[in-house]
Design a protein around this motif. Structure first.
Motif, PDB file in Angstrom:
ATOM      1  N   GLU A 556      20.458  11.032   6.673  1.00  0.00           N
ATOM      2  CA  GLU A 556      19.226  11.731   7.022  1.00  0.00           C
ATOM      3  C   GLU A 556      19.056  11.716   8.532  1.00  0.00           C
ATOM      4  OE1 GLU A 556      14.385  11.598   6.344  1.00  0.00           O
ATOM      5  OE2 GLU A 556      15.713  10.653   4.849  1.00  0.00           O
ATOM      6  N   VAL A 557      19.016  12.904   9.113  1.00  0.00           N
ATOM      7  CA  VAL A 557      18.893  13.087  10.555  1.00  0.00           C
ATOM      8  C   VAL A 557      17.505  13.621  10.863  1.00  0.00           C
ATOM      9  CG1 VAL A 557      19.870  14.194  12.596  1.00  0.00           C
ATOM     10  CG2 VAL A 557      21.329  13.745  10.617  1.00  0.00           C
ATOM     11  N   ILE A 558      16.822  12.992  11.796  1.00  0.00           N
ATOM     12  CA  ILE A 558      15.580  13.556  12.323  1.00  0.00           C
ATOM     13  C   ILE A 558      15.918  14.244  13.634  1.00  0.00           C
ATOM     14  CG2 ILE A 558      13.258  13.073  13.204  1.00  0.00           C
ATOM     15  CD1 ILE A 558      13.200  10.671  11.279  1.00  0.00           C
ATOM     16  N   VAL A 559      15.642  15.528  13.712  1.00  0.00           N
ATOM     17  CA  VAL A 559      15.900  16.314  14.914  1.00  0.00           C
ATOM     18  C   VAL A 559      14.595  16.408  15.697  1.00  0.00           C
ATOM     19  CG1 VAL A 559      16.797  18.475  15.833  1.00  0.00           C
ATOM     20  CG2 VAL A 559      17.577  17.662  13.584  1.00  0.00           C
ATOM     21  N   GLN A 560      14.655  16.098  16.981  1.00  0.00           N
ATOM     22  CA  GLN A 560      13.472  16.167  17.853  1.00  0.00           C
ATOM     23  C   GLN A 560      13.605  17.346  18.800  1.00  0.00           C
ATOM     24  OE1 GLN A 560      11.559  12.596  19.717  1.00  0.00           O
ATOM     25  NE2 GLN A 560      12.240  13.519  21.641  1.00  0.00           N
ATOM     26  N   ALA A 561      12.516  18.038  19.034  1.00  0.00           N
ATOM     27  CA  ALA A 561      12.493  19.201  19.922  1.00  0.00           C
ATOM     28  C   ALA A 561      12.330  18.743  21.367  1.00  0.00           C
ATOM     29  CB  ALA A 561      11.363  20.147  19.532  1.00  0.00           C
ATOM     30  N   GLY A 562      13.446  18.723  22.097  1.00  0.00           N
ATOM     31  CA  GLY A 562      13.419  18.286  23.487  1.00  0.00           C
ATOM     32  C   GLY A 562      13.729  16.813  23.620  1.00  0.00           C
ATOM     33  N   ALA A 563      14.224  16.418  24.781  1.00  0.00           N
ATOM     34  CA  ALA A 563      14.572  15.011  25.020  1.00  0.00           C
ATOM     35  C   ALA A 563      13.364  14.102  24.893  1.00  0.00           C
ATOM     36  CB  ALA A 563      15.197  14.863  26.411  1.00  0.00           C
ATOM     37  N   PHE A 564      12.180  14.637  25.230  1.00  0.00           N
ATOM     38  CA  PHE A 564      10.956  13.830  25.281  1.00  0.00           C
ATOM     39  C   PHE A 564       9.892  14.362  24.314  1.00  0.00           C
ATOM     40  CE2 PHE A 564      13.058  14.325  29.412  1.00  0.00           C
ATOM     41  CZ  PHE A 564      13.541  13.037  29.574  1.00  0.00           C
ATOM     42  N   GLY A 565      10.334  15.127  23.312  1.00  0.00           N
ATOM     43  CA  GLY A 565       9.391  15.699  22.349  1.00  0.00           C
ATOM     44  C   GLY A 565       8.457  16.712  22.961  1.00  0.00           C
ATOM     45  N   GLU A 566       8.906  17.331  24.065  1.00  0.00           N
ATOM     46  CA  GLU A 566       8.027  18.253  24.789  1.00  0.00           C
ATOM     47  C   GLU A 566       7.927  19.628  24.128  1.00  0.00           C
ATOM     48  OE1 GLU A 566      12.094  18.408  26.946  1.00  0.00           O
ATOM     49  OE2 GLU A 566      10.893  16.989  25.776  1.00  0.00           O
ATOM     50  N   HIS A 567       8.848  19.953  23.232  1.00  0.00           N
ATOM     51  CA  HIS A 567       8.831  21.234  22.538  1.00  0.00           C
ATOM     52  C   HIS A 567       8.273  21.067  21.114  1.00  0.00           C
ATOM     53  CE1 HIS A 567      11.205  22.225  25.952  1.00  0.00           C
ATOM     54  NE2 HIS A 567      12.386  21.932  25.456  1.00  0.00           N
ATOM     55  N   ARG A 568       8.132  22.187  20.427  1.00  0.00           N
ATOM     56  CA  ARG A 568       7.660  22.156  19.039  1.00  0.00           C
ATOM     57  C   ARG A 568       8.457  23.162  18.210  1.00  0.00           C
ATOM     58  NH1 ARG A 568       2.197  23.322  19.537  1.00  0.00           N
ATOM     59  NH2 ARG A 568       2.562  25.548  19.240  1.00  0.00           N
ATOM     60  N   PHE A 569       8.968  22.711  17.084  1.00  0.00           N
ATOM     61  CA  PHE A 569       9.604  23.611  16.134  1.00  0.00           C
ATOM     62  C   PHE A 569       8.515  24.354  15.357  1.00  0.00           C
ATOM     63  CE2 PHE A 569      12.896  20.036  15.978  1.00  0.00           C
ATOM     64  CZ  PHE A 569      13.741  20.650  16.885  1.00  0.00           C
ATOM     65  N   GLU A 570       8.639  25.667  15.285  1.00  0.00           N
ATOM     66  CA  GLU A 570       7.651  26.458  14.554  1.00  0.00           C
ATOM     67  C   GLU A 570       8.125  26.815  13.153  1.00  0.00           C
ATOM     68  OE1 GLU A 570       4.866  26.460  15.695  1.00  0.00           O
ATOM     69  OE2 GLU A 570       4.939  26.503  17.874  1.00  0.00           O
ATOM     70  N   GLU A 571       9.386  27.219  13.048  1.00  0.00           N
ATOM     71  CA  GLU A 571       9.951  27.603  11.757  1.00  0.00           C
ATOM     72  C   GLU A 571      11.424  27.251  11.753  1.00  0.00           C
ATOM     73  OE1 GLU A 571       9.597  31.532   9.006  1.00  0.00           O
ATOM     74  OE2 GLU A 571      10.865  31.771  10.784  1.00  0.00           O
ATOM     75  N   VAL A 572      11.956  26.958  10.575  1.00  0.00           N
ATOM     76  CA  VAL A 572      13.378  26.678  10.445  1.00  0.00           C
ATOM     77  C   VAL A 572      13.950  27.505   9.309  1.00  0.00           C
ATOM     78  CG1 VAL A 572      12.906  24.659   8.979  1.00  0.00           C
ATOM     79  CG2 VAL A 572      15.132  24.886  10.103  1.00  0.00           C
ATOM     80  N   LYS A 573      15.135  28.051   9.545  1.00  0.00           N
ATOM     81  CA  LYS A 573      15.916  28.719   8.511  1.00  0.00           C
ATOM     82  C   LYS A 573      17.235  27.964   8.374  1.00  0.00           C
ATOM     83  CE  LYS A 573      14.101  33.286   9.756  1.00  0.00           C
ATOM     84  NZ  LYS A 573      14.465  34.639  10.268  1.00  0.00           N
ATOM     85  N   MET A 574      17.620  27.676   7.122  1.00  0.00           N
ATOM     86  CA  MET A 574      18.847  26.939   6.866  1.00  0.00           C
ATOM     87  C   MET A 574      19.878  27.864   6.229  1.00  0.00           C
ATOM     88  SD  MET A 574      19.474  23.557   4.468  1.00  0.00           S
ATOM     89  CE  MET A 574      18.558  22.440   5.511  1.00  0.00           C
ATOM     90  N   PHE A 575      21.110  27.828   6.774  1.00  0.00           N
ATOM     91  CA  PHE A 575      22.194  28.678   6.291  1.00  0.00           C
ATOM     92  C   PHE A 575      23.361  27.812   5.832  1.00  0.00           C
ATOM     93  CE2 PHE A 575      19.761  30.975   9.428  1.00  0.00           C
ATOM     94  CZ  PHE A 575      19.633  32.252   8.905  1.00  0.00           C
ATOM     95  N   ASN A 576      24.142  28.328   4.874  1.00  0.00           N
ATOM     96  CA  ASN A 576      25.354  27.628   4.464  1.00  0.00           C
ATOM     97  C   ASN A 576      26.529  28.066   5.333  1.00  0.00           C
ATOM     98  OD1 ASN A 576      26.221  30.117   3.490  1.00  0.00           O
ATOM     99  ND2 ASN A 576      25.869  29.618   1.334  1.00  0.00           N
ATOM    100  N   GLN A 577      27.722  27.543   5.022  1.00  0.00           N
ATOM    101  CA  GLN A 577      28.880  27.815   5.876  1.00  0.00           C
ATOM    102  C   GLN A 577      29.319  29.275   5.798  1.00  0.00           C
ATOM    103  OE1 GLN A 577      32.105  25.011   5.287  1.00  0.00           O
ATOM    104  NE2 GLN A 577      32.711  25.161   7.442  1.00  0.00           N
TER     105      GLN A 577
END
Length: 635
Positions: A556-577
Motif C-alpha cells: 500500500e503506497v500513499i502518494v503525496q501531492a508535492g514534496a511538502f504537501g503543497e499541492h492537492r489531488f482533485e481527481e484520479v483515473k486508474m488505467f491498466n497496462q
C-alpha cells in the motif's frame, strides 16, 4: 483519505526492475561507505586538525544523500546512518573550530547552502525529530535578527550584514588564517579585484600562494567586501523556509518574503540589474566607490552569473512554496531576461555575459537552460517554457551525462556538482522528446554506483592515506574525498520517482511533483518491491505508474501531492497496462492511498491544483510531540 485498489496484472517494465536494483545496491553501498570512513560514534576517520573557516560543508555533502535515499524508500538503516553521521560531523567540526552552537561559526552562503542540504533532507526524512525541529528554529533565528549572539540581520535596513556570516554573527574582518585552505585552488582563478598590487588581472590568474599578494587580497577584501549584503545571502531563505516547514511559524514566512522583496527593490533602483554589493547603510556600492558590481561572489567573481542567478532562483522558489504566488518568480525571471537582452552573436552563436568588470560586460558564453528549467518546474508556465526554448537545446540534451565516468558511450557533457548532470535530458523527457530516458538514466545510475564503489575500495579511497597532522597547501584535496568516493548517488532514481529535477546544489530545497509513504510500515518512501515512474507533469495534471514487483505480498503506497504537501489531488483515473480505464474517483486531498495486489500495477492520471496547501514536513501520521520545545534556564 481516498483508497483505491489495483489488482490488474502488470508485467514489470525494465525501468521498474532497474529501480529496485538501484535501491538494493544503494542500501548495501550506504553501509559499506559508512563503514569505510566513519567510526562507530559517527565521527569521520580523518586528520586531527583543520584550519581556516572552510570545511564543514564538504563532509556534510559527502554523506547527505543517506537521508534523501531514505526519503525515496531506502532502508531503515540509511536513516540511522544519516542521523549518526550528521551528529558526528557536527561534533567533529566543532572540535576543529569551524562549527559553533551546531552551526558554522562563519562562512558564505554558497558553502552554507551546500552543507545544510543534509539538514534539509533530514527534515523530509524525519519531521518528528525533536532535536532537528528545535535546531531548525535556532538556525533560522540566526538570520531573522532574533538571535542576539548572531546579529547577522539588520531588520531596519532589511539586509544581512556581511557575506561571511554564521553562528558568531557577521565577520567584518577576515584573517589570513580564514582563507588558508583556499590558497592553492584560488591561484588558478582571476583576482577578486582589478587593482591588486603585483597581479595582472587580464591574465585570469591570481597568486594567492604568494605571501605578499595574499596579504593585499585580505586587506582589500576586508576594506571592500566584508561588510554589507550580497545576492548570495538569498540562499539563507532556504534555512528559514526549512524552519517554517517544521512549525508553520508566520514570522519565518514573513522574513523570507520580505527579504526577497528587499532585493527586488534594489534591482528596480539599479535600473533592472541586480547589484552585487550593498553597504551597511543600505547604499549600493558603499564600499566599492559607488560601483554596483564587484562584490563577494558577485559580477566580477570567477563564478559570475552562476552565483547570482542561483540564489535568486532558490529565494524565488521558496517564496512560491510559501505563498503559491507565481509572481514571486519574477525576481529571477527579470535577471534571466535582462541577461538575455545583453546577448551578442559570435560566429553565429548567441552568447550572454557572465561577468561585469570595470570595462563593462564580459565573459560571454552560451546561456544555460538549467536555470529556466528550474523556474518552469515550479510554475509550469508557458512563459518559463519559452525561456528554455529561446536558448535552444542542442543534441547533447538527448544524451545521458555520467559525471566522473569516462570512456562511456555518452560520457559527461556538463560540469556538475554531486554527480548530477541530467536536468536538461530529464526536461526533454518531460517534453516527450526522450522516450527511452527512464531506462537509459537508471542504467547510467547503476554504472556510476559501480564505478564509485570500485574507486572507494581502491588504494585511493583508503582514509588512512588522508590523515596527517599539521597543514600545508597540498592537504586541501582531502576535504573533498568523501564526495569523490561516495557511491550514494541516485539522480535518475529521484527524477523518475519524484518527477522532479535534483535540487540546486548550493542550497535549494528538494521540490517534487509527488512523494511516497509506505502505509503498512508508516514511514516515508516507496515500499519494498514497488517501482514508481512519473511519466509527465503539467500545470494541472500528473501521470504516474506504480508497479508491485512482488508476486507474494500486497503493498500500500500513499502518494503525496508535492514534496511538502503543497499541492492537492482533485481527481484520479486508474488505467491498466492495456490503457483501459478501470476506476476513477474524486480526491480533494493532498494524499491518495493505492493498494497494489501481488504482481499488480496501474497508471494514474491525477488532476492537480498546485500550491494550494500550506507546505509542511509533517507526514501522514500525527506527531504526538508536535509543537513541543525544550527550554532551560535563562539566567
Amino acid at each position: 483519505m481516498i483508497k483505491m485498489t489495483a489488482e490488474a496484472s502488470w508485467v514489470p517494465p525494465q525501468w521498474a526492475l532497474m529501480e529496485r536494483l538501484l535501491f538494493d545496491s544503494l542500501n548495501q553501498a550506504a553501509v559499506e561507505f559508512v563503514n569505510r570512513y566513519v567510526r562507530s560514534d559517527g565521527t569521520l576517520i580523518w586528520r586531527s586538525d583543520w584550519p581556516g573557516m572552510d570545511g564543514s560543508d564538504d563532509p556534510y555533502e559527502g554523506f547527505m544523500y543517506l537521508a534523501l535515499l531514505y526519503v525515496l524508500g531506502g532502508s531503515d538503516e540509511t536513516l540511522e546512518l544519516a542521523r549518526k553521521v550528521w551528529e558526528g560531523i557536527t561534533w567533529q567540526w566543532t572540535e576543529y573550530g569551524q562549527i559553533n552552537r551546531e552551526f558554522d561559526a562563519y562562512y558564505d552562503w554558497m558553502h552554507h547552502g551546500e552543507g545544510y542540504l543534509y539538514f534539509y533532507f533530514l527534515g523530509l526524512a524525519e519531521p518528528s525529530c525533536l532535536k532537528n525541529r528545535q535546531r531548525a528554529g535556532r538556525f533560522a533565528a540566526m538570520y531573522t535578527g532574533d538571535d542576539r549572539d548572531a546579529s547577522n540581520y539588520d531588520k531596519e535596513k532589511r539586509l544581512i550584514r556581511s557575506p561571511i556570516n554564521g553562528s558568531k554573527g557577521p565577520r567584518f574582518d577576515m584573517t589570513e588564517e580564514d582563507w588558508i585552505t583556499h590558497r592553492g585552488i584560488l591561484d588558478h582563478y582571476a583576482a577578486p579585484f582589478e587593482d591588486v598590487p603585483g597581479v595582472d588581472f587580464a591574465s585570469g590568474k591570481c597568486a594567492w600562494s604568494d605571501d605578499a599578494v595574499y596579504k593585499e587580497i585580505i586587506r582589500l577584501m576586508n576594506q571592500r567586501m566584508a561588510r554589507g549584503d550580497v545576492p548570495l545571502n538569498l540562499n539563507a531563505t532556504g534555512m528559514v523556509t526549512n524552519a517554517y516547514l517544521y512549525t508553520g511559524q508566520q514570522s519565518d514566512r514573513d522574513w523570507v518574503l520580505d527579504y526577497a522583496a528587499a532585493w527586488k527593490e534594489r534591482i528596480a533602483a539599479n535600473g533592472g540589474i541586480i547589484p552585487d554589493n550593498v553597504g551597511l547603510t543600505g547604499v549600493v556600492g558603499e564600499y566599492m566607490d559607488g560601483k554596483w558590481w564587484g562584490g563577494y561572489y558577485g559580477w566580477r567573481w570567477p563564478h559570475g552569473f552562476l552565483t547570482i542567478i542561483e540564489p535568486l532562483i532558490i529565494a524565488a522558489t521558496n517564496a512560491v512554496l510559501l505563498t503559491g504566488d507565481m509572481k514571486q518568480l519574477d525576481i529571477a525571471r527579470s535577471q534571466l531576461d535582462r541577461n538575455w537582452e545583453l546577448r551578442k552573436v559570435v560566429e553565429g552563436c548567441e552568447l550572454v555575459p557572465y561577468k561585469h568588470l570595470d570595462a563593462g560586460w564580459s565573459d560571454y558564453r552560451p546561456a544555460d537552460p538549467l536555470y529556466p528549467i528550474h523556474l518552469w518546474f515550479i510554475s509550469m508556465a508557458n512563459e518559463d517554457l519559452e525561456r528554455v526554448r529561446r536558448i535552444g537545446l542542442d543534441d547533447s540534451s538527448l544524451k545521458i551525462a555520467i559525471p566522473g565516468l569516462s570512456g562511456t558511450a555518452e560520457g559527461a557533457h556538463r560540469s556538475t556538482k554531486h554527480y548530477n548532470g541530467n536536468t536538461i535530458p530529464w526536461f526533454q523527457y518531460m517534453q516527450g522528446n526522450f522516450p527511452d530516458y527512464p531506462e537509459r538514466i537508471l542504467e547510467a545510475n547503476y554504472r556510476l554506483i559501480h564505478h564509485q564503489l570500485l574507486k572507494m575500495r581502491s588504494a585511493e579511497g583508503d582514509p588512512e592515506e588522508w590523515r596527517s597532522d599539521g597543514f600545508n597547501l597540498d592537504d586541501l584535496s582531502s576535504i573533498h574525498k568523501w564526495q569523490e568516493m561516495c557511491p550514494i548517488y541516485f539522480e535518475g532514481l529521484l527524477q523518475m520517482t519524484l518527477g522532479a529535477p535534483m535540487h540546486i546544489s548550493h542550497g535549494g530545497l528538494q521540490h517534487a511533483s509527488v512523494r511516497y509513504y509506505d502505509a503498512r510500515r508508516q514511514r516515508p518512501g516507496l515500499p519494498a518491491d514497488v517501482g514508481a515512474l512519473v511519466e509527465s507533469v503539467d500545470a494541472d495534471s500528473i501521470t504516474l505508474q506504480l508497479v508491485n514487483l512482488s508476486l507474494f505480498e500486497w503493498k500500500e503506497v500513499i502518494v503525496q501531492a508535492g514534496a511538502f504537501g503543497e499541492h492537492r489531488f482533485e481527481e484520479v483515473k486508474m488505467f491498466n497496462q492495456q490503457g483501459e480505464e478501470m476506476q476513477r474517483s474524486a480526491v480533494g486531498d493532498k494524499w491518495l492511498a493505492i493498494e497494489l495486489a501481488p504482481g499488480a500495477g496501474c497508471r494514474l492520471k491525477l488532476s492537480v491544483s498546485r500550491y494550494v496547501n500550506r507546505p509542511t514536513y509533517a507526514s501522514v501520521w500525527p506527531d504526538r510531540y508536535e509543537g513541543e520545545i525544550l527550554t532551560g534556564r535563562t539566567q
